[in-house]
Write an enzyme that holds these catalytic residues in place. Structure first.
Site, PDB file in Angstrom:
ATOM      1  N   LYS A   1       5.556   9.062   8.492  1.00 52.96           N
ATOM      2  CA  LYS A   1       5.431   8.548   9.861  1.00 52.96           C
ATOM      3  C   LYS A   1       6.512   9.086  10.803  1.00 52.96           C
ATOM      4  CE  LYS A   1       2.840   4.498   8.302  1.00 52.96           C
ATOM      5  NZ  LYS A   1       1.446   4.725   8.627  1.00 52.96           N
TER       6      LYS A   1
ATOM      7  N   TYR B   1       0.871  -1.187   0.000  1.00 59.26           N
ATOM      8  CA  TYR B   1       0.000   0.000   0.000  1.00 59.26           C
ATOM      9  C   TYR B   1       0.894   1.218   0.000  1.00 59.26           C
ATOM     10  CZ  TYR B   1      -3.400   3.413   1.846  1.00 59.26           C
ATOM     11  OH  TYR B   1      -4.209   4.501   2.047  1.00 59.26           O
TER      12      TYR B   1
ATOM     13  N   ASP C   1       9.638   2.522  -0.745  1.00 61.23           N
ATOM     14  CA  ASP C   1       8.655   3.229   0.072  1.00 61.23           C
ATOM     15  C   ASP C   1       8.979   2.900   1.530  1.00 61.23           C
ATOM     16  OD1 ASP C   1       6.563   4.196   1.491  1.00 61.23           O
ATOM     17  OD2 ASP C   1       4.990   3.324   0.234  1.00 61.23           O
TER      18      ASP C   1
HETATM   19  N1  HOZ Z   1      -1.437   1.099   7.087  1.00 66.30           N
HETATM   20  C1  HOZ Z   1      -2.028   2.391   7.126  1.00 66.30           C
HETATM   21  C2  HOZ Z   1      -1.024   3.457   6.901  1.00 66.30           C
HETATM   22  N2  HOZ Z   1       0.157   3.100   6.290  1.00 66.30           N
HETATM   23  C3  HOZ Z   1      -2.856   2.528   8.341  1.00 66.30           C
HETATM   24  C4  HOZ Z   1      -3.392   3.884   8.615  1.00 66.30           C
HETATM   25  C5  HOZ Z   1      -4.781   4.121   8.158  1.00 66.30           C
HETATM   26  O1  HOZ Z   1      -5.221   3.573   7.128  1.00 66.30           O
HETATM   27  O2  HOZ Z   1      -5.429   4.892   8.847  1.00 66.30           O
END
Ligand code: HOZ
Length: 433
Positions: free
Chosen positions: A269, A146, A241
């Site tokens: 992040k 993702y 990424d």
């Molecule tokens: N895995 C998602 C962010 N990389 C989680 C956060 C979300 O969707 O709120």
């Protein structure tokens, strides 16, 4: 023991009147696991506190950023100090180059960096840049990875898309994804075939070097090396990424851990220390294509926001100063936690497969091995949901999805790990019941 939920439930009902599903990001609605989502009112160290007075050991860590734990004093102090001077100017501030300098020191191939507001913006922009540089249209991504919610990247995506079990997103015209090739992760032959079929047409390969968005799935031995060799041979850019893995697996991210140099890196992040920051960076030759120096346009009113820069800088400076202790400790505690829970599952005869790299991990409710989306998607999500709810009732907050990695922070203690393993022993009884 059941936790109190009345106040969170009321807050959820109120939120649902004003926000779709009562949330601002789908996974927070707990649709995949059921039960009442806690409304968080405070965090401190390894713990979060909800509106009903429940306390949880937190292994979500805001989905990765909180590597120093919640309300880390240096970060809170830096943000407070910055806020007193004004919250946004839409003009350059000194903190932007400060954060850029430390980011560049962590990633040797990055000579210049552009800050944005989220991981989505970072990956979307890096892909535009790769297309501008190579003058090619196709991109390769991997199933279950993702890279945010930009149209072209919502193809066979992980994270919330996988959690909700939907193939992609409504509202994305087919034409917008016609240049996206989604291939199985950890499968070098599939990549070779794509490069044969779309010769000299593939601008870039974008990958989470350790996947976190289908749960934690590490690269197989030699896989990242193969991605590097193939993209170099084909004059296509390799984008790591590192939104999740950057500053998490090592100060210099997965590329430091595995010793691979990509062409572009996307970040998010941890570089924002809990405030909204994303970034993309690479060698000067490529980055100089970005406006105002070059023709690749990308902009943002709040990009490089002074509060966000201050939080990021405080976090990265602390990590750099303490990296010799922090990363080995994260490794040790995470190993103890993951093996402790795995042993409890074995004891209860529940077939789980534990994947972990450093302080990123997932217990898949499947015999495994879990190496790609094909194997991850076979996990027993009902069993996971029962486990999740029992852990939550016992005061352990895990990602509310089988397809999201969990994180341990520098603020977690041995005692947190011990309590979590104890909670898991009980939870596995209920999974079986
Ligand atoms: N895995 C998602 C962010 N990389 C989680 C956060 C979300 O969707 O709120």
């Amino acid at each position: 023991m059941a936790r109190k939920v009345e106040i969170s439930r009321r807050l959820q009902q109120r939120a649902e009147r004003f926000l779709p599903g009562g949330v601002n990001s789908p996974v927070r609605a707990f649709r995949a696991v059921g039960g009442d989502a806690p409304f968080v009112v405070r965090g401190e160290g390894s713990h979060i506190f909800d509106a009903d007075g429940n306390v949880y050991i937190d292994y979500v860590g805001s989905w990765g950023p909180m590597i120093l734990g919640h309300a880390a004093p240096g970060v809170v102090e830096a943000v407070t100090r910055a806020g007193r001077k004004g919250t946004s100017f839409g003009a350059s501030t000194p903190g932007e180059a400060d954060l850029a300098e430390i980011v560049i020191s962590a990633f040797p191939h990055v000579e210049k960096v552009r800050f944005v507001n989220s991981g989505t913006e970072a990956t979307m922009s890096a892909i535009r840049l790769a297309r501008a540089y190579t003058r090619r249209n196709y991109i390769v991504k991997f199933e279950g990875c993702y890279h945010g919610h930009a149209d072209a990247l919502l193809v066979k995506a992980g994270s919330g898309v996988a959690t909700l079990g939907i193939p992609g997103s409504a509202g994305v015209p087919e034409e917008f994804t016609q240049f996206t090739l989604a291939l199985p992760f950890n499968d070098t032959d599939a990549l070779e075939q794509a490069f044969t079929k779309f010769r000299r047409q593939i601008a870039c390969v974008i990958v989470e070097p350790v996947v976190g968005n289908m749960g934690c799935v590490p690269p197989g031995s030699g896989y990242l090396e193969a991605l590097r060799a193939i993209t170099r041979r084909e004059q296509s850019l390799l984008i790591f990424d590192e939104v999740m893995t950057g500053f998490r697996l090592a100060f210099g991210g997965a590329q430091e851990l595995y010793g691979i140099t990509p062409d572009l890196t996307t970040m998010g992040k941890i570089i924002g220390g809990g405030l909204p920051v994303g970034a993309y960076g690479g060698p000067t030759e490529i980055m100089n294509l970005v406006a105002p120096l070059g023709p690749m346009y990308q902009a943002g009113t709040l990009s490089g926001n002074p509060l966000a820069m201050a939080a990021g800088l405080a976090t990265l400076e602390y990590l750099r100063e303490h990296k010799q202790e922090i990363y080995p400790r994260l490794e040790r505690l995470s190993r103890e936690l993951v093996t402790g829970v795995a042993a409890a599952a074995k004891q209860a005869a529940i077939p789980i497969s534990s994947n972990r790299v450093g302080s990123m991990f997932t217990w898949f409710f499947a015999p495994g091995p879990i190496t790609d989306w094909g194997s991850a998607s076979k996990a027993d999500t009902e069993a996971f949901a029962r486990f999740f709810r029992s852990m939550l009732d016992a005061g352990v907050y895990l990602p509310p999805s089988q397809f999201e990695a969990a994180f341990l922070s520098a603020a977690h203690l041995e005692e947190d790990v011990r309590q979590t393993v104890e909670a898991a022993k009980q939870a596995f009884q209920l999974v079986n019941a």
